[in-house]
Write a protein that holds these residues in place. Structure first.
Motif, PDB file in Angstrom:
ATOM      1  N   ALA A 127     -11.119  -2.608  -5.794  1.00 59.13           N
ATOM      2  CA  ALA A 127     -10.123  -1.641  -5.335  1.00 59.13           C
ATOM      3  C   ALA A 127      -9.761  -1.906  -3.882  1.00 59.13           C
ATOM      4  CB  ALA A 127     -10.655  -0.220  -5.498  1.00 59.13           C
ATOM      5  N   ARG A 128      -8.659  -1.313  -3.476  1.00 61.44           N
ATOM      6  CA  ARG A 128      -8.178  -1.484  -2.096  1.00 61.44           C
ATOM      7  C   ARG A 128      -7.671  -0.147  -1.568  1.00 61.44           C
ATOM      8  NH1 ARG A 128      -4.545  -5.502  -2.699  1.00 61.44           N
ATOM      9  NH2 ARG A 128      -5.823  -7.123  -1.735  1.00 61.44           N
ATOM     10  N   ILE A 129      -7.919   0.108  -0.291  1.00 63.97           N
ATOM     11  CA  ILE A 129      -7.380   1.296   0.361  1.00 63.97           C
ATOM     12  C   ILE A 129      -5.965   0.980   0.862  1.00 63.97           C
ATOM     13  CG2 ILE A 129      -7.657   2.919   2.274  1.00 63.97           C
ATOM     14  CD1 ILE A 129     -10.636   2.405   2.179  1.00 63.97           C
ATOM     15  N   VAL A 130      -5.034   1.875   0.553  1.00 65.50           N
ATOM     16  CA  VAL A 130      -3.648   1.697   0.999  1.00 65.50           C
ATOM     17  C   VAL A 130      -3.169   2.967   1.684  1.00 65.50           C
ATOM     18  CG1 VAL A 130      -3.127   0.066  -0.843  1.00 65.50           C
ATOM     19  CG2 VAL A 130      -2.685   2.494  -1.202  1.00 65.50           C
ATOM     20  N   LEU A 131      -2.205   2.832   2.577  1.00 61.68           N
ATOM     21  CA  LEU A 131      -1.614   3.999   3.219  1.00 61.68           C
ATOM     22  C   LEU A 131      -0.714   4.727   2.226  1.00 61.68           C
ATOM     23  CD1 LEU A 131      -0.640   2.614   6.751  1.00 61.68           C
ATOM     24  CD2 LEU A 131      -2.480   4.222   6.208  1.00 61.68           C
ATOM     25  N   ALA A 132      -0.850   6.039   2.185  1.00 60.24           N
ATOM     26  CA  ALA A 132      -0.066   6.829   1.238  1.00 60.24           C
ATOM     27  C   ALA A 132       1.432   6.668   1.472  1.00 60.24           C
ATOM     28  CB  ALA A 132      -0.466   8.297   1.332  1.00 60.24           C
ATOM     29  N   LYS A 133       1.848   6.586   2.727  1.00 66.01           N
ATOM     30  CA  LYS A 133       3.279   6.498   3.031  1.00 66.01           C
ATOM     31  C   LYS A 133       3.897   5.195   2.537  1.00 66.01           C
ATOM     32  CE  LYS A 133       2.660   4.552   7.677  1.00 66.01           C
ATOM     33  NZ  LYS A 133       2.964   4.728   9.125  1.00 66.01           N
ATOM     34  N   ASP A 134       3.076   4.170   2.351  1.00 60.22           N
ATOM     35  CA  ASP A 134       3.590   2.878   1.899  1.00 60.22           C
ATOM     36  C   ASP A 134       3.434   2.670   0.395  1.00 60.22           C
ATOM     37  OD1 ASP A 134       4.158   2.263   4.548  1.00 60.22           O
ATOM     38  OD2 ASP A 134       2.197   1.322   4.882  1.00 60.22           O
ATOM     39  N   SER A 135       2.914   3.674  -0.306  1.00 62.55           N
ATOM     40  CA  SER A 135       2.621   3.514  -1.732  1.00 62.55           C
ATOM     41  C   SER A 135       3.811   3.918  -2.586  1.00 62.55           C
ATOM     42  CB  SER A 135       1.412   4.362  -2.127  1.00 62.55           C
ATOM     43  OG  SER A 135       1.780   5.730  -2.201  1.00 62.55           O
ATOM     44  N   GLU A 136       3.708   3.584  -3.864  1.00 61.25           N
ATOM     45  CA  GLU A 136       4.759   3.933  -4.819  1.00 61.25           C
ATOM     46  C   GLU A 136       4.550   5.306  -5.443  1.00 61.25           C
ATOM     47  OE1 GLU A 136       4.269   1.666  -8.639  1.00 61.25           O
ATOM     48  OE2 GLU A 136       2.668   0.739  -7.481  1.00 61.25           O
TER      49      GLU A 136
END
Length: 258
Positions: free
Chosen positions: A80-89
């Motif tokens: 898994a990977r942590i992603v920024l919510a604002k950059d997600s789909e």
């Protein structure tokens, strides 16, 4: 985390499953299982990032009671990977606060279990490790993933674990020159939830009904206050007023396919 499981017909012994981080020594087996499980081929850089923990978190399942001496060999994994919510789909599928730019999500990249150890709860345990990890991150709002549309066992598993199917993506995967659809699943953590819960949907509908009734009542009272004079000895005809109706389309359900 160690769990003893009932003997699988494919396994000649009673396994004791332990979960740990994936290590560099797991590289060869990790590549082998990915090749056996997935129709998609991953680049070597991906595997190097996994085993070395470069922007990827991972958990491995091993059988400590294997009689062949391979008690630390991978039999399952999740990455898994942590992603920024604002950059997600999926920012539209939870209560995203634009003023809090540090809000994050955990995206499950790959999940697999070798054939001999399937259907004994290993995949469920691995996903639970991801959920617990995400829940310990205060800024994390959800765990999400994609699953190919024909993978019914995986779809059933995610639904059973309370993941919400929020979207269908047409032609998301390209495998052997053929496109396949994908479902997007979300699991909310740390108090986050869908922006349109069933209770909120009912509230919106009731509010719209009340607003519509008040509007109609006001117009009726206004019409009654008007005095219309008609010529004598003439046939009168009632005047019929029609009001255009507005349709409110709501798109909130436990499983929405678009």
């Amino acid at each position: 985390m160690i769990r003893s499981l009932m003997t699988n017909p494919k396994i000649s012994h009673r396994p004791t499953i332990c979960y740990r981080s994936i290590q560099p020594s797991d590289l060869e087996m990790l590549e082998q299982i990915h090749s056996d499980v997935f129709p998609i081929r991953y680049e070597s850089e991906f595997f190097q990032n996994v085993v070395n923990g470069r922007d990827i978190v991972s958990w491995a399942a091993v059988d400590r009671s294997r009689p062949d001496g391979q008690s630390d060999e991978l039999i399952g994994f999740v990455t898994a990977r942590i992603v920024l919510a604002k950059d997600s789909e999926i920012a539209d599928f939870f209560r995203y606060d634009s003023s809090k730019e540090d809000q994050t999500l955990v995206y499950i990249l790959t999940l697999g279990v070798v054939a001999a150890y399937r259907n004994v709860g290993i995949a469920t345990a691995l996903i639970n490790e991801v959920i617990k990890y995400a829940s310990r991150i205060p800024a994390c709002r959800a765990v999400y993933l994609h699953v190919i549309s024909y993978n019914n066992p995986a779809i059933d598993l995610y639904k059973k674990m309370s993941f919400k199917c929020v979207r269908r993506l047409n032609g998301f995967y390209l495998i052997d020159a053929q496109h396949y659809d994908s479902y997007l699943f979300v699991y909310y953590v740390n108090g986050s939830r869908s922006p349109c819960s069933p209770l909120e949907l009912v509230t919106v509908v009731v509010s719209c009904m009340k607003t519509g009734l008040k509007s109609v009542a006001a117009k009726l009272m206004k019409n009654e206050e008007k005095t219309v004079k008609w010529p004598k000895c003439k046939e009168t005809r009632g005047l019929i007023s029609t009001q255009n109706k507005r349709m409110i389309k709501t798109e909130c359900s436990g499983c929405e396919y678009v």
